[in-house]
Design an enzyme around this catalytic site. Sequence first.
Site, PDB file in Angstrom:
ATOM      1  N   SER A 173      -6.968  -5.912  -8.667  1.00  0.00           N
ATOM      2  CA  SER A 173      -5.768  -5.127  -8.384  1.00  0.00           C
ATOM      3  C   SER A 173      -4.544  -6.034  -8.315  1.00  0.00           C
ATOM      4  O   SER A 173      -4.471  -6.928  -7.475  1.00  0.00           O
ATOM      5  CB  SER A 173      -5.930  -4.379  -7.054  1.00  0.00           C
TER       6      SER A 173
ATOM      7  N   HIS B 213      -6.424  -3.164 -12.459  1.00  0.00           N
ATOM      8  CA  HIS B 213      -6.065  -2.031 -11.606  1.00  0.00           C
ATOM      9  C   HIS B 213      -4.585  -2.123 -11.208  1.00  0.00           C
ATOM     10  O   HIS B 213      -4.141  -3.137 -10.673  1.00  0.00           O
ATOM     11  CB  HIS B 213      -6.968  -2.066 -10.364  1.00  0.00           C
TER      12      HIS B 213
ATOM     13  N   MET C 281       2.773   3.381  -6.346  1.00  0.00           N
ATOM     14  CA  MET C 281       3.051   4.053  -5.061  1.00  0.00           C
ATOM     15  C   MET C 281       4.504   4.499  -5.034  1.00  0.00           C
ATOM     16  O   MET C 281       5.388   3.764  -5.469  1.00  0.00           O
ATOM     17  CB  MET C 281       2.801   3.090  -3.901  1.00  0.00           C
TER      18      MET C 281
ATOM     19  N   HIS D 198      -3.756   3.637 -10.848  1.00  0.00           N
ATOM     20  CA  HIS D 198      -4.098   4.404  -9.653  1.00  0.00           C
ATOM     21  C   HIS D 198      -2.793   4.949  -9.071  1.00  0.00           C
ATOM     22  O   HIS D 198      -2.028   4.205  -8.459  1.00  0.00           O
ATOM     23  CB  HIS D 198      -4.815   3.458  -8.667  1.00  0.00           C
TER      24      HIS D 198
ATOM     25  N   MET E 260      -0.731   6.736  -6.586  1.00  0.00           N
ATOM     26  CA  MET E 260      -0.638   7.234  -5.205  1.00  0.00           C
ATOM     27  C   MET E 260       0.747   7.859  -5.075  1.00  0.00           C
ATOM     28  O   MET E 260       1.661   7.296  -4.461  1.00  0.00           O
ATOM     29  CB  MET E 260      -0.851   6.078  -4.225  1.00  0.00           C
TER      30      MET E 260
ATOM     31  N   MET F 254     -11.748   5.999  -2.135  1.00  0.00           N
ATOM     32  CA  MET F 254     -10.945   5.042  -1.361  1.00  0.00           C
ATOM     33  C   MET F 254     -11.720   4.595  -0.130  1.00  0.00           C
ATOM     34  O   MET F 254     -12.179   5.417   0.657  1.00  0.00           O
ATOM     35  CB  MET F 254      -9.625   5.684  -0.907  1.00  0.00           C
TER      36      MET F 254
ATOM     37  N   GLY G 154      -2.267   2.601   0.355  1.00  0.00           N
ATOM     38  CA  GLY G 154      -0.906   2.176   0.676  1.00  0.00           C
ATOM     39  C   GLY G 154      -0.723   0.671   0.729  1.00  0.00           C
ATOM     40  O   GLY G 154       0.330   0.170   0.373  1.00  0.00           O
TER      41      GLY G 154
ATOM     42  N   ASP H 229     -12.338   1.433  -4.040  1.00  0.00           N
ATOM     43  CA  ASP H 229     -11.069   0.712  -3.911  1.00  0.00           C
ATOM     44  C   ASP H 229     -10.716   0.517  -2.447  1.00  0.00           C
ATOM     45  O   ASP H 229     -10.528   1.483  -1.713  1.00  0.00           O
ATOM     46  CB  ASP H 229      -9.979   1.531  -4.624  1.00  0.00           C
TER      47      ASP H 229
ATOM     48  N   SER I  58      -7.005  -8.559  -2.803  1.00  0.00           N
ATOM     49  CA  SER I  58      -6.879  -9.828  -2.083  1.00  0.00           C
ATOM     50  C   SER I  58      -8.074 -10.749  -2.335  1.00  0.00           C
ATOM     51  O   SER I  58      -7.921 -11.974  -2.351  1.00  0.00           O
ATOM     52  CB  SER I  58      -6.695  -9.574  -0.589  1.00  0.00           C
TER      53      SER I  58
HETATM   54  C1  DX5 Z   1      -4.595   0.222  -1.704  1.00  0.00           C
HETATM   55  C2  DX5 Z   1      -4.761   0.021  -3.180  1.00  0.00           C
HETATM   56  C3  DX5 Z   1      -5.762  -1.003  -3.551  1.00  0.00           C
HETATM   57  C4  DX5 Z   1      -5.464  -2.393  -3.069  1.00  0.00           C
HETATM   58  C5  DX5 Z   1      -6.788  -2.972  -2.647  1.00  0.00           C
HETATM   59  O1  DX5 Z   1      -3.915   1.409  -1.471  1.00  0.00           O
HETATM   60  O2  DX5 Z   1      -5.133   1.225  -3.797  1.00  0.00           O
HETATM   61  O3  DX5 Z   1      -5.994  -1.014  -4.954  1.00  0.00           O
HETATM   62  O4  DX5 Z   1      -4.908  -3.247  -4.028  1.00  0.00           O
HETATM   63  O5  DX5 Z   1      -6.551  -4.186  -2.040  1.00  0.00           O
HETATM   64  P1  DX5 Z   1      -7.728  -5.007  -1.318  1.00  0.00           P
HETATM   65  O6  DX5 Z   1      -8.774  -5.272  -2.347  1.00  0.00           O
HETATM   66  O7  DX5 Z   1      -7.035  -6.231  -0.836  1.00  0.00           O
HETATM   67  O8  DX5 Z   1      -8.234  -4.136  -0.197  1.00  0.00           O
HETATM   68 ZN    ZN Z   2      -5.779   1.126  -5.920  1.00  0.00          ZN
END
Ligand code: DX5
Ligand code: ZN
Length: 223
Positions: A5, A28, A32, A61, A63, A132, A137, A170, A193
């Site tokens: 991501s 990914h 947002m 993705h 959101m 999720m 977020g 995710d 991360s």
């Molecule tokens: C959060 C995102 C994720 C995010 C995941 O709302 O949809 O895609 O990047 O990050 P990690 O892997 O650090 O939890």
């Molecule tokens: Zn995501």
Amino acid sequence: MIAPSILSADFARLADEAAAVEGSDWLHVDVMDAHFVPNLTLGLPVVESLLKATDIPLDCHLMIENPGRWAPPYAEAGAHNVTFHAEATDDPRSVARDIRAAGGKAGLSVKPGTPIEPYLEILKDFDTLLVMSVEPGFGGQSFMPEVLEKARAVRKLVDSGELKLLVEIDGGINTATVEQAAEAGIDCFVAGSAVYGTADPAEAVRSLRTQAAKASPHLTIAN
Ligand code: DX5
Ligand code: ZN
């Protein structure tokens, strides 16, 4: 499949950051809108530029509110997979239809607190279910193992042939959590991360993939 991501990447160097995870299955991209979720990231112009900068299929993705209006243009632009949230629309089937008509794969995402049962019937109109495992977020949050129940339920329907779709997870995926997700039957693992927070993102992708494949009940390891 592993989908790094870019939410955890350096937004000023997105082409380099995509190149740093070459060999990933999908890239990914978290869109947002500061309405559906409290955070704001990027939109269609950045995705269009990213499409020119990488050969890795983009997994967008969304959101965002009003996916019926905003999701199909991502597919038109060339995004491989366009996922929107079940909570953001009253008519997920028609949004899926429009994404597919625009040439993309359609994905449905559910927040941790959203049950899957009401959506089982319409999943046959989708290519991907994105479960999720954190509140959408923000990156870097802790994995919520209770959402794996939903993955198991859908996995069963896929294995029995009632549904044909890819199950993606995710949020909070890292070396400590990827195996339990794989055991639940996940096909595609998003990691932000745990990939971009390391010194060698490509190596992080490879080791997550190996770990997931070893723990997966329905896969054999290719390498
Ligand atoms: C959060 C995102 C994720 C995010 C995941 O709302 O949809 O895609 O990047 O990050 P990690 O892997 O650090 O939890
Ligand atoms: Zn995501």
